[in-house]
Design a protein around this motif. Structure first.
Motif, PDB file in Angstrom:
ATOM      1  N   ILE A   3     -28.864  22.372  30.615  1.00  0.00           N
ATOM      2  CA  ILE A   3     -28.635  24.118  31.141  1.00  0.00           C
ATOM      3  C   ILE A   3     -28.516  24.001  32.512  1.00  0.00           C
ATOM      4  CG2 ILE A   3     -29.986  26.034  31.102  1.00  0.00           C
ATOM      5  CD1 ILE A   3     -31.187  25.318  28.599  1.00  0.00           C
ATOM      6  N   LYS A   4     -27.442  25.032  32.939  1.00  0.00           N
ATOM      7  CA  LYS A   4     -27.171  25.092  34.232  1.00  0.00           C
ATOM      8  C   LYS A   4     -27.657  26.488  34.665  1.00  0.00           C
ATOM      9  CE  LYS A   4     -22.904  22.401  33.888  1.00  0.00           C
ATOM     10  NZ  LYS A   4     -23.502  21.338  32.916  1.00  0.00           N
ATOM     11  N   PRO A   5     -28.277  26.479  35.735  1.00  0.00           N
ATOM     12  CA  PRO A   5     -28.885  27.503  36.393  1.00  0.00           C
ATOM     13  C   PRO A   5     -28.056  28.820  36.395  1.00  0.00           C
ATOM     14  CG  PRO A   5     -29.752  25.665  37.749  1.00  0.00           C
ATOM     15  CD  PRO A   5     -28.627  25.440  36.960  1.00  0.00           C
ATOM     16  N   GLY A   6     -28.477  29.906  35.717  1.00  0.00           N
ATOM     17  CA  GLY A   6     -27.584  31.037  35.619  1.00  0.00           C
ATOM     18  C   GLY A   6     -26.189  31.068  34.987  1.00  0.00           C
ATOM     19  N   LYS A   7     -26.072  30.005  34.397  1.00  0.00           N
ATOM     20  CA  LYS A   7     -24.729  29.881  33.432  1.00  0.00           C
ATOM     21  C   LYS A   7     -24.835  29.551  32.128  1.00  0.00           C
ATOM     22  CE  LYS A   7     -22.361  28.291  37.627  1.00  0.00           C
ATOM     23  NZ  LYS A   7     -21.651  27.243  38.429  1.00  0.00           N
ATOM     24  N   TYR A   8     -23.854  29.450  31.320  1.00  0.00           N
ATOM     25  CA  TYR A   8     -23.821  28.833  30.181  1.00  0.00           C
ATOM     26  C   TYR A   8     -22.594  27.688  30.172  1.00  0.00           C
ATOM     27  CZ  TYR A   8     -19.132  31.043  29.305  1.00  0.00           C
ATOM     28  OH  TYR A   8     -17.796  31.388  29.102  1.00  0.00           O
ATOM     29  N   ALA A   9     -23.029  26.590  29.446  1.00  0.00           N
ATOM     30  CA  ALA A   9     -22.136  25.303  29.509  1.00  0.00           C
ATOM     31  C   ALA A   9     -21.858  24.820  28.265  1.00  0.00           C
ATOM     32  CB  ALA A   9     -22.989  24.229  30.533  1.00  0.00           C
ATOM     33  N   ALA A  10     -20.387  24.792  28.028  1.00  0.00           N
ATOM     34  CA  ALA A  10     -19.958  24.491  26.839  1.00  0.00           C
ATOM     35  C   ALA A  10     -19.558  23.044  26.876  1.00  0.00           C
ATOM     36  CB  ALA A  10     -18.812  25.435  26.365  1.00  0.00           C
ATOM     37  N   LYS A  11     -19.808  22.174  25.744  1.00  0.00           N
ATOM     38  CA  LYS A  11     -19.311  20.664  25.622  1.00  0.00           C
ATOM     39  C   LYS A  11     -18.877  20.428  24.354  1.00  0.00           C
ATOM     40  CE  LYS A  11     -20.743  16.319  26.961  1.00  0.00           C
ATOM     41  NZ  LYS A  11     -20.175  15.995  28.077  1.00  0.00           N
ATOM     42  N   ARG A  12     -17.577  19.962  24.245  1.00  0.00           N
ATOM     43  CA  ARG A  12     -17.122  19.507  23.046  1.00  0.00           C
ATOM     44  C   ARG A  12     -18.059  18.199  22.810  1.00  0.00           C
ATOM     45  NH1 ARG A  12     -11.222  18.209  22.065  1.00  0.00           N
ATOM     46  NH2 ARG A  12     -11.232  20.228  22.708  1.00  0.00           N
ATOM     47  N   ILE A  13     -18.812  18.171  21.492  1.00  0.00           N
ATOM     48  CA  ILE A  13     -19.559  17.050  20.964  1.00  0.00           C
ATOM     49  C   ILE A  13     -18.826  16.417  19.827  1.00  0.00           C
ATOM     50  CG2 ILE A  13     -21.443  17.996  22.053  1.00  0.00           C
ATOM     51  CD1 ILE A  13     -22.540  18.709  19.274  1.00  0.00           C
ATOM     52  N   PHE A  14     -17.969  16.860  19.101  1.00  0.00           N
ATOM     53  CA  PHE A  14     -17.304  16.104  18.340  1.00  0.00           C
ATOM     54  C   PHE A  14     -15.806  16.686  17.681  1.00  0.00           C
ATOM     55  CE2 PHE A  14     -16.008  15.501  13.495  1.00  0.00           C
ATOM     56  CZ  PHE A  14     -16.115  14.201  13.618  1.00  0.00           C
ATOM     57  N   ALA A  15     -14.932  15.929  17.601  1.00  0.00           N
ATOM     58  CA  ALA A  15     -13.415  16.463  17.211  1.00  0.00           C
ATOM     59  C   ALA A  15     -13.055  15.810  16.205  1.00  0.00           C
ATOM     60  CB  ALA A  15     -12.592  16.230  18.378  1.00  0.00           C
ATOM     61  N   GLY A  16     -12.918  16.183  14.904  1.00  0.00           N
ATOM     62  CA  GLY A  16     -12.383  15.405  13.772  1.00  0.00           C
ATOM     63  C   GLY A  16     -11.090  15.877  13.480  1.00  0.00           C
ATOM     64  N   GLU A  17     -10.487  15.450  12.270  1.00  0.00           N
ATOM     65  CA  GLU A  17      -9.304  16.133  11.811  1.00  0.00           C
ATOM     66  C   GLU A  17      -9.376  17.617  11.331  1.00  0.00           C
ATOM     67  OE1 GLU A  17      -6.352  14.731   8.053  1.00  0.00           O
ATOM     68  OE2 GLU A  17      -7.324  13.210   9.493  1.00  0.00           O
ATOM     69  N   LYS A  18     -10.523  17.696  10.670  1.00  0.00           N
ATOM     70  CA  LYS A  18     -10.426  19.210  10.129  1.00  0.00           C
ATOM     71  C   LYS A  18     -11.649  19.989  10.761  1.00  0.00           C
ATOM     72  CE  LYS A  18      -8.943  17.468   6.000  1.00  0.00           C
ATOM     73  NZ  LYS A  18      -9.192  17.355   4.276  1.00  0.00           N
ATOM     74  N   VAL A  19     -12.495  19.428  11.553  1.00  0.00           N
ATOM     75  CA  VAL A  19     -13.415  20.092  12.368  1.00  0.00           C
ATOM     76  C   VAL A  19     -13.662  19.787  13.637  1.00  0.00           C
ATOM     77  CG1 VAL A  19     -15.312  18.598  11.418  1.00  0.00           C
ATOM     78  CG2 VAL A  19     -15.829  20.999  11.798  1.00  0.00           C
ATOM     79  N   GLN A  20     -14.254  20.839  14.403  1.00  0.00           N
ATOM     80  CA  GLN A  20     -14.542  20.414  15.716  1.00  0.00           C
ATOM     81  C   GLN A  20     -15.811  21.219  16.105  1.00  0.00           C
ATOM     82  OE1 GLN A  20     -11.669  21.192  19.084  1.00  0.00           O
ATOM     83  NE2 GLN A  20     -13.015  22.589  19.837  1.00  0.00           N
ATOM     84  N   ILE A  21     -16.777  20.537  16.807  1.00  0.00           N
ATOM     85  CA  ILE A  21     -18.347  20.895  17.090  1.00  0.00           C
ATOM     86  C   ILE A  21     -18.284  21.208  18.437  1.00  0.00           C
ATOM     87  CG2 ILE A  21     -20.556  20.689  16.893  1.00  0.00           C
ATOM     88  CD1 ILE A  21     -19.953  19.056  14.317  1.00  0.00           C
ATOM     89  N   THR A  22     -18.688  22.413  18.999  1.00  0.00           N
ATOM     90  CA  THR A  22     -19.007  22.439  20.503  1.00  0.00           C
ATOM     91  C   THR A  22     -20.311  22.826  20.583  1.00  0.00           C
ATOM     92  OG1 THR A  22     -16.549  23.011  20.979  1.00  0.00           O
ATOM     93  CG2 THR A  22     -18.292  23.967  22.558  1.00  0.00           C
ATOM     94  N   GLU A  23     -21.116  22.415  21.542  1.00  0.00           N
ATOM     95  CA  GLU A  23     -22.458  22.880  21.753  1.00  0.00           C
ATOM     96  C   GLU A  23     -22.216  23.657  23.121  1.00  0.00           C
ATOM     97  OE1 GLU A  23     -26.512  21.504  24.081  1.00  0.00           O
ATOM     98  OE2 GLU A  23     -25.029  19.894  23.623  1.00  0.00           O
ATOM     99  N   ILE A  24     -23.055  24.865  23.031  1.00  0.00           N
ATOM    100  CA  ILE A  24     -23.207  25.667  24.324  1.00  0.00           C
ATOM    101  C   ILE A  24     -24.592  25.824  24.603  1.00  0.00           C
ATOM    102  CG2 ILE A  24     -22.637  27.914  25.260  1.00  0.00           C
ATOM    103  CD1 ILE A  24     -20.518  28.317  22.951  1.00  0.00           C
ATOM    104  N   ALA A  25     -25.171  25.555  25.930  1.00  0.00           N
ATOM    105  CA  ALA A  25     -26.144  25.664  26.607  1.00  0.00           C
ATOM    106  C   ALA A  25     -26.340  26.820  27.317  1.00  0.00           C
ATOM    107  CB  ALA A  25     -26.538  24.352  27.294  1.00  0.00           C
ATOM    108  N   PHE A  26     -27.152  27.912  27.239  1.00  0.00           N
ATOM    109  CA  PHE A  26     -27.397  28.981  28.045  1.00  0.00           C
ATOM    110  C   PHE A  26     -28.737  28.895  28.918  1.00  0.00           C
ATOM    111  CE2 PHE A  26     -25.010  30.151  24.319  1.00  0.00           C
ATOM    112  CZ  PHE A  26     -24.162  31.186  24.589  1.00  0.00           C
ATOM    113  N   ASP A  27     -28.746  29.322  29.851  1.00  0.00           N
ATOM    114  CA  ASP A  27     -29.687  29.621  30.726  1.00  0.00           C
ATOM    115  C   ASP A  27     -30.338  31.215  30.275  1.00  0.00           C
ATOM    116  OD1 ASP A  27     -31.802  29.286  32.755  1.00  0.00           O
ATOM    117  OD2 ASP A  27     -30.596  29.728  34.613  1.00  0.00           O
TER     118      ASP A  27
END
Length: 116
Positions: free
Chosen positions: A27-51
């Motif tokens: 978690i980044k102070p005062g922000k949100y941080a998005a990070k792609r954690i998986f990219a497949g042929e039919k699906v993509q997963i992104t994690e978002i951490a919110f302060d």
């Protein structure tokens, strides 16, 4: 220790526990941080951490999505509908629907982008 992505033809280990998410995308102070954690042929997963007190303002996804809370809680707004989601909460949203996400306290979600 963060999970190493293990890929076999049949499976991909994305996370063993919430600790893997915490280590991979702090978690980044005062922000949100998005990070792609998986990219497949039919699906993509992104994690978002919110302060605490951080909002991801109105936006939309080009594909249908699944949003799941993995730490904390968030308010997920779709038009005039407010959904308060806690750990384990899961929401499906069709493509091109305007929505916003707010975290009153530190929180973490995953967004799974589904192919059309």
């Amino acid at each position: 220790m963060a999970a190493k992505e293990s890929t076999h033809a049949e499976s991909t280990l994305i996370a063993r526990s919430v600790q893997d998410y915490i280590e991979r995308n702090p978690i980044k102070p005062g922000k949100y941080a998005a990070k792609r954690i998986f990219a497949g042929e039919k699906v993509q997963i992104t994690e978002i951490a919110f302060d605490a007190g951080v909002e991801l303002p109105d936006h939309k996804a080009r594909t249908p999505i699944l949003v799941q809370v993995i730490e904390g809680s968030v308010d997920f707004t779709i038009g005039d509908q407010l959904h308060s989601l806690a750990v384990g909460g899961l929401l499906h949203l069709e493509a091109d629907i305007m929505h916003a996400v707010y975290a009153a306290a530190p929180a973490r979600i995953t967004v799974t982008f589904l192919s059309q």
